[in-house]
Write an enzyme that holds these catalytic residues in place. Structure first.
Site, PDB file in Angstrom:
ATOM      1  N   GLY A   1      20.816   5.230  35.175  1.00 49.96           N
ATOM      2  CA  GLY A   1      21.707   6.201  34.543  1.00 49.96           C
ATOM      3  C   GLY A   1      20.944   6.903  33.434  1.00 49.96           C
ATOM      4  O   GLY A   1      19.941   6.388  32.946  1.00 49.96           O
ATOM      5  N   PRO A   2      21.417   8.093  33.034  1.00 46.53           N
ATOM      6  CA  PRO A   2      20.729   8.844  31.975  1.00 46.53           C
ATOM      7  C   PRO A   2      20.771   8.130  30.626  1.00 46.53           C
ATOM      8  O   PRO A   2      21.547   7.195  30.434  1.00 46.53           O
ATOM      9  CB  PRO A   2      21.512  10.161  31.903  1.00 46.53           C
ATOM     10  CG  PRO A   2      22.324  10.229  33.133  1.00 46.53           C
ATOM     11  CD  PRO A   2      22.553   8.816  33.583  1.00 46.53           C
TER      12      PRO A   2
ATOM     13  N   GLY B   1      21.755   7.015  27.120  1.00 46.52           N
ATOM     14  CA  GLY B   1      23.056   6.967  26.461  1.00 46.52           C
ATOM     15  C   GLY B   1      24.202   6.572  27.376  1.00 46.52           C
ATOM     16  O   GLY B   1      25.354   6.505  26.940  1.00 46.52           O
ATOM     17  N   ALA B   2      23.909   6.278  28.640  1.00 49.57           N
ATOM     18  CA  ALA B   2      24.974   5.922  29.585  1.00 49.57           C
ATOM     19  C   ALA B   2      25.504   4.507  29.346  1.00 49.57           C
ATOM     20  O   ALA B   2      26.635   4.206  29.732  1.00 49.57           O
ATOM     21  CB  ALA B   2      24.485   6.067  31.021  1.00 49.57           C
ATOM     22  N   GLY B   3      24.694   3.636  28.754  1.00 47.56           N
ATOM     23  CA  GLY B   3      25.145   2.264  28.496  1.00 47.56           C
ATOM     24  C   GLY B   3      24.371   1.197  29.240  1.00 47.56           C
ATOM     25  O   GLY B   3      24.833   0.062  29.350  1.00 47.56           O
TER      26      GLY B   3
ATOM     27  N   THR C   1      21.431  -0.366  28.470  1.00 45.52           N
ATOM     28  CA  THR C   1      20.936  -1.449  27.619  1.00 45.52           C
ATOM     29  C   THR C   1      22.064  -2.378  27.203  1.00 45.52           C
ATOM     30  O   THR C   1      21.915  -3.611  27.247  1.00 45.52           O
ATOM     31  CB  THR C   1      20.220  -0.870  26.381  1.00 45.52           C
ATOM     32  OG1 THR C   1      19.127  -0.059  26.832  1.00 45.52           O
ATOM     33  CG2 THR C   1      19.691  -1.978  25.483  1.00 45.52           C
TER      34      THR C   1
ATOM     35  N   SER D   1      15.256   5.711  35.809  1.00 47.33           N
ATOM     36  CA  SER D   1      14.863   5.889  37.220  1.00 47.33           C
ATOM     37  C   SER D   1      15.615   7.054  37.869  1.00 47.33           C
ATOM     38  O   SER D   1      16.497   6.841  38.702  1.00 47.33           O
ATOM     39  CB  SER D   1      15.033   4.583  38.002  1.00 47.33           C
ATOM     40  OG  SER D   1      16.299   4.003  37.847  1.00 47.33           O
TER      41      SER D   1
END
Length: 181
Positions: free
Chosen positions: A17-18, A20-22, A24, A91
């Site tokens: 995901g881009p 800031g998508a969550g 981590t 990715s």
């Protein structure tokens, strides 16, 4: 290592995901839950690997693909030795993720989604602010390419779900696929 449950074969949970998508947040919560369940877990965080092994590597398509291939190899080694590898990596290219799926074998692709306005609001690395000011170009998921997964095993919307709900969905899928008992 007493107290750890051995898996005959590990597997890889690939969070894409881009920025800031969550990814981590989900990776950390998922690793904590799986460790509490007694499994061997390793997080392969794309940013950490990049900073540690090759900080001078750029962000061209070729550089990103090389970075992804290294992470794929690491996840493959961990998985085949009974470890659950949690990959947290933007990715952006489907072809690379499909290569990862084929190379690794036991694989769960998790599309970590959040609308652009939510990612801009979170902006954990300040990248969207720089992109909005025109200081950087080609930010993945903003003005750069991000090819959304077409058939991920799991899709989570981090703007609507709690991390705990996301963790449960991923673990449920791992059980459905018989990666976990």
């Amino acid at each position: 290592m007493s107290g750890l449950r051995n898996l005959e074969k590990g597997f890889t949970i690939w969070l894409t995901g881009p920025s800031g998508a969550g990814k981590t947040t989900l990776a950390v919560k998922l690793a904590k839950k799986l460790r509490e369940m007694g499994y061997r877990v390793e997080i392969l965080d794309g940013d950490t690997i990049r900073k540690t092994l090759y900080p001078e590597l750029g962000f061209s398509k070729e550089a990103r693909e090389m970075h992804n291939r290294i992470v794929i190899h690491m996840a493959k080694l961990l998985s085949r030795n009974g470890v659950i590898a949690i990959v947290s990596l933007i990715s952006p290219y489907r072809a690379v993720r499909e290569h990862a799926r084929k190379e690794i074998g036991n694989f769960i692709e998790v599309y970590v989604y959040a609308p652009l306005e939510v990612r801009i609001q979170r902006d954990p690395k300040g990248l969207y602010a720089k992109a909005l000011r025109g200081e950087i170009k080609g930010l993945t998921g903003y003005d750069g390419v991000y090819e959304e997964p077409e058939n991920p095993e799991v899709k989570v919307d981090s703007s609507k779900m709690t991390p705990e709900e996301e963790v449960e969905l991923v673990i449920q899928k791992a059980r459905e696929l018989e990666y976990l008992p």
